[in-house]
Each structure stands twice: as structure tokens, then as C-alpha cells.
Design a protein around this motif. Structure first.
Motif, PDB file in Angstrom:
ATOM      1  N   ARG A  14      13.019  10.859 -16.504  1.00 16.75           N
ATOM      2  CA  ARG A  14      12.540  12.251 -16.743  1.00 16.75           C
ATOM      3  C   ARG A  14      13.275  13.020 -16.035  1.00 16.75           C
ATOM      4  N   VAL A  15      13.941  12.963 -14.982  1.00 22.47           N
ATOM      5  CA  VAL A  15      14.689  13.763 -14.127  1.00 22.47           C
ATOM      6  C   VAL A  15      15.915  13.917 -14.829  1.00 22.47           C
ATOM      7  N   VAL A  16      16.678  12.944 -15.568  1.00 22.02           N
ATOM      8  CA  VAL A  16      17.768  13.164 -16.289  1.00 22.02           C
ATOM      9  C   VAL A  16      17.539  13.782 -17.295  1.00 22.02           C
ATOM     10  N   LEU A  17      16.460  13.648 -18.167  1.00 21.09           N
ATOM     11  CA  LEU A  17      16.209  14.702 -19.521  1.00 21.09           C
ATOM     12  C   LEU A  17      15.835  16.031 -19.240  1.00 21.09           C
ATOM     13  N   MET A  18      15.398  16.376 -17.891  1.00 21.78           N
ATOM     14  CA  MET A  18      15.315  17.529 -17.418  1.00 21.78           C
ATOM     15  C   MET A  18      16.530  18.283 -16.999  1.00 21.78           C
ATOM     16  N   ILE A  19      17.540  17.332 -16.494  1.00 20.28           N
ATOM     17  CA  ILE A  19      18.711  18.149 -16.211  1.00 20.28           C
ATOM     18  C   ILE A  19      19.355  18.145 -17.134  1.00 20.28           C
ATOM     19  N   LEU A  20      19.614  17.628 -18.333  1.00 23.75           N
ATOM     20  CA  LEU A  20      20.188  17.749 -19.662  1.00 23.75           C
ATOM     21  C   LEU A  20      19.430  18.920 -20.265  1.00 23.75           C
ATOM     22  N   ALA A  92       6.812  12.666 -22.519  1.00 24.75           N
ATOM     23  CA  ALA A  92       7.103  13.562 -23.830  1.00 24.75           C
ATOM     24  C   ALA A  92       7.417  14.966 -23.653  1.00 24.75           C
ATOM     25  N   PHE A  93       7.117  15.441 -22.531  1.00 25.42           N
ATOM     26  CA  PHE A  93       7.690  17.126 -22.193  1.00 25.42           C
ATOM     27  C   PHE A  93       9.284  17.006 -21.776  1.00 25.42           C
ATOM     28  N   SER A  94       9.515  16.189 -21.139  1.00 26.43           N
ATOM     29  CA  SER A  94      11.098  16.015 -20.749  1.00 26.43           C
ATOM     30  C   SER A  94      11.662  15.747 -21.884  1.00 26.43           C
ATOM     31  N   LEU A  95      11.426  14.964 -22.952  1.00 25.29           N
ATOM     32  CA  LEU A  95      12.006  14.306 -24.148  1.00 25.29           C
ATOM     33  C   LEU A  95      12.210  15.700 -24.794  1.00 25.29           C
ATOM     34  N   ASN A  96      11.032  16.297 -25.152  1.00 26.04           N
ATOM     35  CA  ASN A  96      11.065  17.438 -26.109  1.00 26.04           C
ATOM     36  C   ASN A  96      11.909  18.513 -25.609  1.00 26.04           C
ATOM     37  N   SER A 149       7.075  26.933 -29.534  1.00 26.79           N
ATOM     38  CA  SER A 149       6.320  25.958 -30.472  1.00 26.79           C
ATOM     39  C   SER A 149       6.336  24.506 -29.904  1.00 26.79           C
ATOM     40  N   SER A 150       7.425  24.083 -29.946  1.00 20.77           N
ATOM     41  CA  SER A 150       7.717  22.576 -29.483  1.00 20.77           C
ATOM     42  C   SER A 150       6.949  22.225 -28.214  1.00 20.77           C
ATOM     43  N   PHE A 151       7.133  23.018 -27.190  1.00 20.00           N
ATOM     44  CA  PHE A 151       6.665  22.782 -25.955  1.00 20.00           C
ATOM     45  C   PHE A 151       5.025  22.790 -25.955  1.00 20.00           C
ATOM     46  N   SER A 152       4.591  24.168 -26.402  1.00 15.41           N
ATOM     47  CA  SER A 152       3.108  24.070 -26.799  1.00 15.41           C
ATOM     48  C   SER A 152       2.463  22.881 -27.655  1.00 15.41           C
ATOM     49  N   PHE A 153       3.159  22.375 -28.602  1.00 12.44           N
ATOM     50  CA  PHE A 153       2.402  21.523 -29.359  1.00 12.44           C
ATOM     51  C   PHE A 153       2.794  20.143 -28.753  1.00 12.44           C
ATOM     52  N   VAL A 154       3.633  19.730 -28.154  1.00 11.57           N
ATOM     53  CA  VAL A 154       4.016  18.558 -27.502  1.00 11.57           C
ATOM     54  C   VAL A 154       2.845  18.246 -26.448  1.00 11.57           C
ATOM     55  N   VAL A 155       2.566  19.317 -25.686  1.00 10.64           N
ATOM     56  CA  VAL A 155       1.439  19.421 -24.408  1.00 10.64           C
ATOM     57  C   VAL A 155       0.024  19.339 -25.094  1.00 10.64           C
ATOM     58  N   TYR A 220       2.773  12.308 -30.390  1.00  8.52           N
ATOM     59  CA  TYR A 220       2.011  11.108 -31.133  1.00  8.52           C
ATOM     60  C   TYR A 220       2.837   9.729 -30.616  1.00  8.52           C
ATOM     61  N   ALA A 221       4.218   9.825 -30.902  1.00  5.09           N
ATOM     62  CA  ALA A 221       4.919   8.433 -30.402  1.00  5.09           C
ATOM     63  C   ALA A 221       4.705   8.207 -29.048  1.00  5.09           C
ATOM     64  N   VAL A 222       4.720   9.250 -28.064  1.00  4.55           N
ATOM     65  CA  VAL A 222       4.748   8.580 -26.646  1.00  4.55           C
ATOM     66  C   VAL A 222       3.280   8.340 -26.250  1.00  4.55           C
ATOM     67  N   PHE A 223       2.277   9.031 -27.012  1.00  7.86           N
ATOM     68  CA  PHE A 223       0.730   8.554 -26.858  1.00  7.86           C
ATOM     69  C   PHE A 223       0.666   6.994 -27.331  1.00  7.86           C
ATOM     70  N   GLN A 224       1.339   6.768 -28.424  1.00 13.62           N
ATOM     71  CA  GLN A 224       1.079   5.497 -28.873  1.00 13.62           C
ATOM     72  C   GLN A 224       1.699   4.421 -27.825  1.00 13.62           C
ATOM     73  N   LEU A 225       2.846   5.062 -27.169  1.00 12.41           N
ATOM     74  CA  LEU A 225       3.561   3.951 -26.386  1.00 12.41           C
ATOM     75  C   LEU A 225       3.005   3.621 -25.066  1.00 12.41           C
ATOM     76  N   TYR A 226       1.818   4.686 -24.667  1.00 13.59           N
ATOM     77  CA  TYR A 226       1.524   4.618 -23.350  1.00 13.59           C
ATOM     78  C   TYR A 226      -0.079   4.378 -23.499  1.00 13.59           C
ATOM     79  N   LEU A 227      -0.666   4.866 -24.444  1.00  7.03           N
ATOM     80  CA  LEU A 227      -2.063   4.442 -24.727  1.00  7.03           C
ATOM     81  C   LEU A 227      -2.306   3.762 -26.135  1.00  7.03           C
ATOM     82  N   LYS A 228      -1.991   2.734 -26.320  1.00  3.85           N
ATOM     83  CA  LYS A 228      -1.880   2.074 -27.628  1.00  3.85           C
ATOM     84  C   LYS A 228      -3.188   2.404 -28.313  1.00  3.85           C
TER      85      LYS A 228
END
Length: 254
Positions: A14-20, A92-96, A149-155, A220-228
Motif C-alpha cells: 500500500r505504501v509503494v502504491l501511494m508513493i507511485l 482498493a484506495f491505494s490501487l485506485n 469520481s474514481s476516489f469517491s466510487f472506490v470508497v 468490487y474486485a478487492v471486496f471479493q478478495l477480502y470478504l468472499k
């Protein structure tokens, strides 16, 4: 049980994604040529954001924090899932964030107010030789996709799905209508933020649609990953008849 080493790796990702994200957010975008027949698309006035970035960050951080706190206090059985959800939401937030910033500089699409950013005092015709403040001009070439749009919807999509899971709206008949309304309120908030970006001439409608879709898909994808969804009280639990899932023919004789 997840080891401390695995936790460290998860945090590092997550830290690397936010640095990028921070790197690409400040990077120089692709300088796209503007054809004469499309000048009208970018000739809108420069206006202040209806939802400034500090307000957006406050919503994206504050809303989940309030929701998780309420679940922790009033639903002690949700604490384990809340921890999983927090892990999922941060990913999800950092990837987005990374993907949004990266795509922005690759595409380099001018914003609807780009011409006034480029030539704030006098009109020009060479849009590669702008006289406006360089940071303002470069930001004007980062229209696609919409970050708000992407930040508000991912959250909000993630929190809407998690709330639906914890409130068990698909597996209980008690107050189903009220629970459903509560779960879609975050989506209404995200939609309002996204639409506002076209009203203040900071984004084209295509930017908003793609940004909203990208944030929703990641959530949606990350939600399925962590909360099947196969788990109990899942948002997509299959209906049960006589304690058996529909489609289960094991009770029938051959």
C-alpha cells in the motif's frame, strides 16, 4: 493466522502504491494536440471546484472511519470483518490512486477549461506554448479519468457492499427497505461528487463515467478478495430451500 512478516508485506504494498501515486500525480502529462474542430470542448471558463480536494479526502477518509466505528461499537460480532474490510479498503484506495494518476499522464486529455488555463489573459492558437502558470496548465491536461469520481466510487461502493453484508439485507426480512436505503446512500454521495465535476467544468462526462466505473470495479474486485461472497451473510448468498441451496440435487434419489 497472518504472520507479522505478511502484515509488513501488505503494508509495504500500500505504501509503494501511494508513493507511485504521488510520483505520477506530479509527473508531466502527455502533450496532446488540440485540433481546430475540437476547440469548443476545452473553451469553458475556469471555476472553483464544487468539491475541493481537501473536502474529497475528508469524505473518503472520514466516512469509512465513522462507519467502522459505529460497527465496532454497536455490533461487536463485526470486529473481525471490520479489520478485513479496512485492509481491503486501504488496498482498493491505494490501487485506485495509482491507476488514476498513471492513466491521467498517459492520456493527457485537456480539461474543459484548458484554453483559459493556457491563455488566461489573451487568446492564442498554439496550445503547446501556453503562457499560464505551468502547474495549472499541466493539471489542465489531466482530465481523463476523473480522480474525484474514481476516489469517491472506490470508497463508497466498498462501504455500501460492506454495510449490506453486515446489515444482512439479502438474508433477513426485518427492516429490509430501510437497510437498503442506508446502503445506497453512499452511492448517492459518490454520484453527486462525480456529477459536480462536469458542472464546474473540470471534467468531461466521459472522464466521469470511466472514473466512476474504474473505482467501482476496483472496489468490487478487492471486496471479493477480502470478504468472499461465499461466506455466511454474504451480499450474494444463494437462496435456501429447506436448508439446501437452489441447484443442490443431492437430496433426490438417482
Amino acid at each position: 493466522m497472518i504472520s507479522s512478516r505478511e502484515n509488513l508485506i501488505e503494508i509495504t504494498v500500500r505504501v509503494v502504491l501511494m508513493i507511485l501515486f504521488r510520483y505520477y500525480d506530479k509527473a508531466t502529462p502527455f502533450i496532446r494536440q488540440i485540433q481546430p474542430e475540437e476547440i469548443w470542448l476545452y473553451n469553458n471558463p475556469v471555476t472553483k471546484s464544487y468539491v475541493p480536494s481537501p473536502i474529497l479526502w475528508s469524505i473518503c477518509i472520514g466516512f469509512p472511519a465513522i462507519c467502522f466505528t459505529l460497527f465496532f461499537i454497536f455490533d461487536p460480532t463485526s470486529r473481525k470483518e471490520c479489520k478485513l474490510a479496512i485492509s481491503g479498503l486501504t488496498l482498493a484506495f491505494s490501487l485506485n490512486a495509482f491507476l488514476t494518476a498513471y492513466i491521467k499522464i498517459l492520456v493527457g486529455r485537456p480539461r474543459p477549461d484548458f484554453i483559459e488555463r493556457c491563455f488566461p489573459l489573451e487568446k492564442g492558437t498554439d496550445f503547446t506554448q501556453c503562457i499560464g502558470p505551468i502547474d495549472h496548465v499541466y493539471d489542465g491536461r489531466k482530465s481523463f479519468p476523473s480522480g474525484h469520481s474514481s476516489f469517491s466510487f472506490v470508497v463508497m461502493v466498498f462501504m455500501s457492499m460492506f454495510s449490506a453484508r453486515r446489515l444482512k439485507i439479502w438474508t433477513t426480512e426485518r427492516l429490509r427497505g430501510l437497510k437498503f436505503i442506508l446502503c445506497i446512500l453512499p452511492l448517492l454521495l459518490a454520484t453527486t461528487i462525480a456529477i459536480s465535476r462536469t458542472c464546474d467544468y473540470h471534467h468531461h462526462y466521459q472522464d466521469v463515467i470511466v472514473g466512476s466505473g474504474m473505482g467501482s470495479l476496483i472496489a468490487y474486485a478487492v471486496f471479493q478478495l477480502y470478504l468472499k461472497t461465499g461466506a455466511t451473510n454474504s451480499i450474494m448468498v444463494k437462496p435456501m430451500i429447506n436448508n439446501k441451496k437452489i441447484g443442490d440435487c443431492s437430496s433426490f434419489s438417482k
